[in-house]
Write an enzyme that holds these catalytic residues in place. Sequence first.
Site, short mmCIF file in Angstrom:
data_model
loop_
_atom_site.label_atom_id
_atom_site.label_comp_id
_atom_site.label_asym_id
_atom_site.label_seq_id
_atom_site.Cartn_x
_atom_site.Cartn_y
_atom_site.Cartn_z
N HIS A 82 0.84 -1.19 0.00
CA HIS A 82 0.00 0.00 0.00
C HIS A 82 0.88 1.24 0.00
O HIS A 82 1.84 1.34 0.74
CB HIS A 82 -0.91 0.04 1.24
CG HIS A 82 -1.73 1.29 1.30
ND1 HIS A 82 -2.90 1.44 0.59
CD2 HIS A 82 -1.52 2.46 1.95
CE1 HIS A 82 -3.38 2.64 0.81
NE2 HIS A 82 -2.57 3.29 1.63
N ASP A 161 -15.37 2.77 7.86
CA ASP A 161 -14.30 3.69 7.48
C ASP A 161 -14.80 4.70 6.46
O ASP A 161 -14.44 5.88 6.51
CB ASP A 161 -13.10 2.91 6.91
CG ASP A 161 -12.07 3.84 6.31
OD1 ASP A 161 -11.48 4.63 7.09
OD2 ASP A 161 -11.87 3.85 5.09
N ARG A 168 -14.78 12.96 8.84
CA ARG A 168 -13.53 13.61 9.24
C ARG A 168 -13.16 14.71 8.25
O ARG A 168 -12.64 15.76 8.62
CB ARG A 168 -12.40 12.58 9.30
CG ARG A 168 -12.50 11.66 10.53
CD ARG A 168 -11.61 10.43 10.37
NE ARG A 168 -10.23 10.78 10.08
CZ ARG A 168 -9.40 10.03 9.36
NH1 ARG A 168 -9.80 8.88 8.84
NH2 ARG A 168 -8.17 10.43 9.15
N SER A 183 -7.57 3.73 9.56
CA SER A 183 -8.35 3.79 8.32
C SER A 183 -7.66 2.99 7.21
O SER A 183 -8.26 2.14 6.56
CB SER A 183 -8.53 5.26 7.91
OG SER A 183 -8.94 5.40 6.59
N LYS A 187 -8.63 -1.23 5.66
CA LYS A 187 -8.93 -1.60 4.28
C LYS A 187 -8.02 -2.72 3.79
O LYS A 187 -8.45 -3.63 3.08
CB LYS A 187 -8.82 -0.37 3.37
CG LYS A 187 -10.02 0.56 3.55
CD LYS A 187 -9.89 1.87 2.80
CE LYS A 187 -9.10 2.87 3.59
NZ LYS A 187 -9.42 4.27 3.36
N1 URA Z 1 -6.19 7.68 3.48
C1 URA Z 1 -7.09 6.85 4.07
O1 URA Z 1 -7.44 5.82 3.50
N2 URA Z 1 -7.56 7.18 5.27
C2 URA Z 1 -7.20 8.30 5.92
O2 URA Z 1 -7.67 8.52 7.01
C3 URA Z 1 -6.27 9.15 5.31
C4 URA Z 1 -5.78 8.81 4.08
#
Ligand code: URA
Length: 434
Positions: A82, A161, A168, A183, A187
């Site tokens: 990632h 999320d 947010r 977050s 994923k």
């Molecule tokens: N990318 C994400 O997937 N989540 C965040 O909180 C910030 C950047």
Amino acid sequence: MRMVDLIEKKRDGKELNTEEIQYIINGYTDGSIPDYQISALTMAIYFKGMTEKERADLTMAMVESGDQIDLTAIKGVKVDKHSTGGVGDTTTLVLGPLVAAVGVPVAKMSGRGLGHTGGTIDKLEAVPGFHVEIENEEFIRLVNENNLAVIGQSGNLTPADKKLYSLRDVTATVNSIPLIASSIMSKKIAAGADAIVLDVKTGAGAFMKSLDDSKELAQAMVNIGNNVGRKTMAVISDMSQPLGFAIGNALEVKEAIDTLRGEGPKDLTELCLALGSHMVYLANKASSLEEARQKLEEVVNNGSALESFKTFLQSQGGDASVVDDPDTLPKAKYVVELPAKKEGYVSEIVADAVGTAAMWLGAGRATKESQIDLAVGLELRKKMGDFVQQGESLVTIHSNQEDIEKVKEKLYESISISEEKVEAPTLIHGEITN
Ligand code: URA
Ligand code: CA
């Protein structure tokens, strides 16, 4: 349990326990806890932070809020990579076929991009016919057969999320390391990875501009991964200037092909070898990082990395002849050079500003609804530290619009030339393994 008591607890800097965090995330996902209470909670988290245990609990609660991809039918250790996102970051396109050629199974779930350039799927769709709309069974079969397949994001992956991130975004609480780390990790974990290699970018074009913040984010994610039983490590890499030369979808596919052939830009090649070595090592396909790297260099030199890319494209409907003949990729109508106004050393190429210029051409999406133009983008002719003559090209602009004055102006603003000699920036600023 009452949400107001949990907000108060966090406001006063106390630790929330596993059940409390599950209560919050479940209630937010099913709509029984309203946005205003979650807003207050995230603001309290922003100021008071979260302990390591809270971060792991939050991550797992978000993982469990939706579908989890079951990759157990795929043989071997599934390693995912990632990147926290940068400009012209072509690494995923290179790394998939590269590590697949060494025997690492890559079962990639990808999304579309927002901002600078497209996401991995947008880029791959520059290859005529290529598609990611495949059934789960087909996806698993392809990974077992070719070690590589890419599928579109499942609609119901980490819904908690998704909701939390949107909230947010409008409550000034994106920039909280525990929230960002959980977050991102939720994923990756929901997508089924056994092991995770993180590429945390640092510099002007990155989410985290300072090295200290980037290190803190990397450490936070590595801790979460290891605390929930997924081997996780991070490389901190430079994003003060764009990675490689190409920024734009078809242009990046071409750049990935060059790199798999062993003829890619130096920085992109080096970063792919560094990240790839960790992926191979975590997948138990080499007993040391040195051996992993040797194996990767071997599959580049003997052509099997390139072959693996062809097989992958073909098996998902793509025209694999683009690999031998990149001229069949989408092409822009206008190809214009940006001449240097004076001679000297390139001292700055502000990555996010260059990314914005590429987006204006149509290479990226300004909003979720924008249409991407796969053919357009930028090719840097010079990188930081290079010498440039007056009138020599700094950037080749690929455009489908005739009027690109604004783009040119933006590029001139983002590229500085100095009389004194300038060193190229360090590419890899550190690694965090536990
Ligand atoms: N990318 C994400 O997937 N989540 C965040 O909180 C910030 C950047
Ligand atoms: Ca690039």
